[in-house]
Design an enzyme around this catalytic site. Structure first.
Site, PDB file in Angstrom:
ATOM      1  NE  ARG A  65      32.946  15.841  67.984  1.00 27.31           N
ATOM      2  CZ  ARG A  65      32.421  16.627  68.908  1.00 27.31           C
ATOM      3  NH1 ARG A  65      33.118  16.980  69.958  1.00 27.31           N
ATOM      4  NH2 ARG A  65      31.189  17.075  68.815  1.00 27.31           N
ATOM      5  CG  ASP A 107      37.515  17.074  67.533  1.00 23.90           C
ATOM      6  OD1 ASP A 107      36.282  16.964  67.609  1.00 23.90           O
ATOM      7  OD2 ASP A 107      38.320  16.456  68.261  1.00 23.90           O
ATOM      8  CG  PHE A 108      34.611  21.610  63.507  1.00 26.80           C
ATOM      9  CD1 PHE A 108      34.443  20.828  62.370  1.00 26.80           C
ATOM     10  CD2 PHE A 108      33.518  21.801  64.335  1.00 26.80           C
ATOM     11  CE1 PHE A 108      33.213  20.246  62.063  1.00 26.80           C
ATOM     12  CE2 PHE A 108      32.281  21.235  64.038  1.00 26.80           C
ATOM     13  CZ  PHE A 108      32.137  20.453  62.899  1.00 26.80           C
ATOM     14  CE  LYS A 172      17.190  30.037  61.111  1.00 31.45           C
ATOM     15  NZ  LYS A 172      16.847  28.701  61.619  1.00 31.45           N
ATOM     16  CG  ASP A 201      15.794  32.508  55.112  1.00 32.73           C
ATOM     17  OD1 ASP A 201      14.934  31.597  55.071  1.00 32.73           O
ATOM     18  OD2 ASP A 201      15.621  33.560  55.735  1.00 32.73           O
ATOM     19  CG  HIS A 202      14.664  26.126  55.089  1.00 33.40           C
ATOM     20  ND1 HIS A 202      14.826  26.561  56.384  1.00 33.40           N
ATOM     21  CD2 HIS A 202      13.451  25.526  55.052  1.00 33.40           C
ATOM     22  CE1 HIS A 202      13.754  26.220  57.086  1.00 33.40           C
ATOM     23  NE2 HIS A 202      12.905  25.594  56.305  1.00 33.40           N
ATOM     24  CE  LYS A 206       9.703  26.465  53.902  1.00 32.48           C
ATOM     25  NZ  LYS A 206       9.374  25.079  54.205  1.00 32.48           N
ATOM     26  CD  GLU A 240       8.186  25.325  63.482  1.00 34.95           C
ATOM     27  OE1 GLU A 240       8.696  24.393  62.854  1.00 34.95           O
ATOM     28  OE2 GLU A 240       8.811  26.036  64.293  1.00 34.95           O
ATOM     29  CG  HIS A 264      12.706  31.126  58.154  1.00 34.69           C
ATOM     30  ND1 HIS A 264      13.837  30.948  57.406  1.00 34.69           N
ATOM     31  CD2 HIS A 264      12.690  30.090  59.027  1.00 34.69           C
ATOM     32  CE1 HIS A 264      14.464  29.855  57.799  1.00 34.69           C
ATOM     33  NE2 HIS A 264      13.791  29.327  58.795  1.00 34.69           N
ATOM     34  CE  LYS A 362      10.778  25.609  67.270  1.00 33.87           C
ATOM     35  NZ  LYS A 362      10.743  25.131  65.873  1.00 33.87           N
TER      36      LYS A 362
HETATM   37  C1  BG6 Z   1      14.190  26.294  60.915  1.00 37.79           C
HETATM   38  C2  BG6 Z   1      14.079  26.561  62.394  1.00 37.79           C
HETATM   39  O1  BG6 Z   1      14.894  27.322  60.280  1.00 37.79           O
HETATM   40  O2  BG6 Z   1      12.883  26.217  60.359  1.00 37.79           O
HETATM   41  C3  BG6 Z   1      13.228  25.505  63.088  1.00 37.79           C
HETATM   42  O3  BG6 Z   1      15.380  26.563  62.974  1.00 37.79           O
HETATM   43  C4  BG6 Z   1      11.904  25.348  62.379  1.00 37.79           C
HETATM   44  O4  BG6 Z   1      13.042  25.827  64.459  1.00 37.79           O
HETATM   45  C5  BG6 Z   1      12.113  25.154  60.885  1.00 37.79           C
HETATM   46  O5  BG6 Z   1      11.239  24.211  62.940  1.00 37.79           O
HETATM   47  C6  BG6 Z   1      10.799  25.117  60.141  1.00 37.79           C
HETATM   48  O6  BG6 Z   1      11.020  24.846  58.801  1.00 37.79           O
HETATM   49  P1  BG6 Z   1       9.823  24.395  57.842  1.00 37.79           P
HETATM   50  O7  BG6 Z   1      10.440  24.348  56.499  1.00 37.79           O
HETATM   51  O8  BG6 Z   1       9.377  23.050  58.359  1.00 37.79           O
HETATM   52  O9  BG6 Z   1       8.757  25.416  57.998  1.00 37.79           O
END
Ligand code: BG6
Length: 510
Positions: A65, A107-108, A172, A201-202, A206, A240, A264, A362
């Site tokens: 935007r 905007d979308f 996600k 899903d990052h 890794k 975390e 994850h 967290k």
């Molecule tokens: C994300 C979550 O997918 O992963 C966050 O939405 C989280 O809440 C994050 O902090 C953590 O990622 P990483 O790679 O730092 O462990």
């Protein structure tokens, strides 16, 4: 990758060592002014270019935007790269990259903006030789996923013409529960064929997560004992130390379980518990992950086998931390979980009776993600009972982050005249064993999208099965009271310790 590897193992091995370079292509990022884009996506694009893994005419279009010109966008990318890129800054790489940078403002729901996007893509195809190949990265709040996908369809942006490709990358959480995930899947698949949809899903990007399969299936050492005959239980921890930062709008109402267990942690469970796939091919991997997720069973009494918590004020890293309910933008009555622990079982021959304990939170003691496979005690000890009292159980710990590696815990004789036995560790650390550096997860995943390689992306079945596991827990929590409080900087609510104590076990203190 799936179709590429044929029958010649020597050529296959050589192929796998060659750098995988993306062909002519471009990336459109929706939500380009967001945190994820600034901290991860833009730096990842630069790092890929710097490593020589992007084609010379690679193009990057930002859509948001904000009233930016192309130069303002380029300046933003520049700052993000300077702050967050992993590889050194090189002027010649940067100069090449900005040739293909454009910004589209809107905007979308703005049809004119999507028409503008279309003509920008056509211009870049001509000027940069992107060949019509574009991936659309939806780094936007989940409520906009459907709208953006529908806009892409309406403006003909999802059409693949003349051998070119169009792909959708979706962040996600994919849905809020099973029903909404199914609805979203329907909308997405009306627009893009399944092979063109990449759900992020990052964690799968890794290095240490990919290594779970290497550890298990490239060795003879571990697999024979990786089952109910030897394993007592498995603990998967994603802790975390940070709070929710500026993400109140996203996090409140979602909570820890939906934010990271649904994706994850259940992916880590799937990789730890699945059977050996026939090959390292997207279909074979997905089939095994799906099978094991389908075998996950919830214990009957969810009150005794799940705990949700919420952080209260406390001290962390020498500083005072506010409680969740005092964070900016959080409803002071919020029942959102910032901590979740659940016990799961896997109903199959390999794992029957072995509990898998998953926990995340967290504002915990420190940042650590690990998978601990904890073994049964030796069936008999010839040593004096008092001499072995301090002995824990043998364990294999896959240290996902931050101190990446693998630890094996076992008992050893303490030097001296007594037969005293104490636990020791044998460690493998990436930093010590390899000189190669690992790409950041998003680098790997963006490259895979451009290559059309879907190995590291959860399939629709995996996403739906994961919601099926989580939905009854969320429904139970909705009906039963409030989350337990825990002080910031600690290891979560006492209820979580009690949950394991009931089973005669305790959480590891990583
Ligand atoms: C994300 C979550 O997918 O992963 C966050 O939405 C989280 O809440 C994050 O902090 C953590 O990622 P990483 O790679 O730092 O462990």
């Amino acid at each position: 990758m799936s179709a590429v590897h044929g029958a010649n193992p020597l050529r296959d091995a050589a192929d796998r060592r060659l750098p995988r370079i993306a062909g002519p292509s471009g990336l459109v990022i929706f939500g380009v002014t967001g945190d994820l884009s600034r901290k991860k996506l833009m730096p990842a694009v630069y790092d890929l270019a710097n490593r020589g893994l992007l084609p010379p005419g690679f193009s990057l279009i930002g859509f948001a935007r904000r009233e930016w010109a192309d130069e303002d966008f380029a300046q933003e990318v520049y700052e993000a790269v300077k702050q967050h890129a992993r590889t050194p800054f090189r002027e010649e790489v940067w100069q090449q990259l900005i040739q293909g940078m454009r910004f589209v403002q809107g905007d979308f729901d703005d049809d004119t903006a999507f028409e503008q996007l279309k003509s920008t893509i056509e211009d870049l195809d001509k000027a940069q030789g992107t060949g019509g190949n574009f991936a659309f990265y939806l780094s936007v709040p989940p409520k906009f996923f459907e709208l953006v996908v529908q806009q892409l369809k309406k403006h003909g942006l999802a059409d693949q013409k003349d051998g070119s490709w169009r792909r959708a990358v979706i962040e996600k959480p994919f849905g809020h529960d099973l029903t909404s995930a199914k609805e979203l899947n329907e909308v997405v698949h009306e627009v893009f064929p399944p092979e063109a949809v990449f759900r992020i899903d990052h964690y799968l990007g890794k290095e240490t997560v990919q290594n779970i399969l290497a550890l298990r299936f490239a060795n003879t050492l571990f697999e024979p004992i990786w089952n109910r005959s030897y394993v007592d239980h498995v603990q998967i921890t994603m802790a975390e130390d940070i709070g929710i930062g500026g993400r109140a709008g996203y996090y409140d109402g979602i909570g820890a379980a939906r934010d990271v267990i649904q994706n994850h942690l259940l992916q880590l469970l799937a990789l730890t518990a699945m059977e050996e796939p026939a090959s390292f091919d997207a279909d074979a991997l997905a089939a095994e992950k799906t099978k094991v997720l389908g075998a996950v069973k919830l214990p009957k009494d969810l009150g005794k086998s799940t705990v949700r918590g919420q952080y209260a004020a406390g001290w962390q890293g020498g500083a005072k931390a506010v409680g969740y309910l005092q964070e900016d933008g959080i409803d002071p009555q919020s029942k959102t979980d910032t901590y979740a622990a659940i016990k799961l079982e896997i109903d199959n021959r390999r794992w029957a009776g072995v509990p898998f304990y998953l926990r995340t939170g967290k504002r915990l003691g420190r940042r650590v993600t690990e998978i601990a496979v904890v073994f049964q005690r030796a069936p008999h000890s010839p040593f004096d009972h008092t001499a072995t009292e301090e002995l824990g159980r043998n364990a294999i710990v896959i240290r996902v982050q931050p101190d990446e590696g693998v630890t094996v815990r076992f008992g050893s004789k303490v030097p001296g005249t007594q037969m005293e036995i104490r636990d020791v560790s044998m460690d493998f650390a990436y930093g010590e064993s390899f000189t190669e550096s690992s790409p950041e997860a998003y680098e790997r995943l963006i490259l895979d999208v451009l290559l059309g390689d879907s190995n590291l992306f959860p399939r629709v079945e995996e996403v739906e099965l994961s919601w099926k596991i989580l939905d009854p827990i969320e429904q139970f929590w909705d009906k039963h009271g409030k989350p337990a409080q825990y002080q910031s900087g600690t290891w979560g609510p006492v209820e979580a310790d009690e949950m394991l104590a009931r089973d005669g076990r305790s959480w590891r203190r990583p």
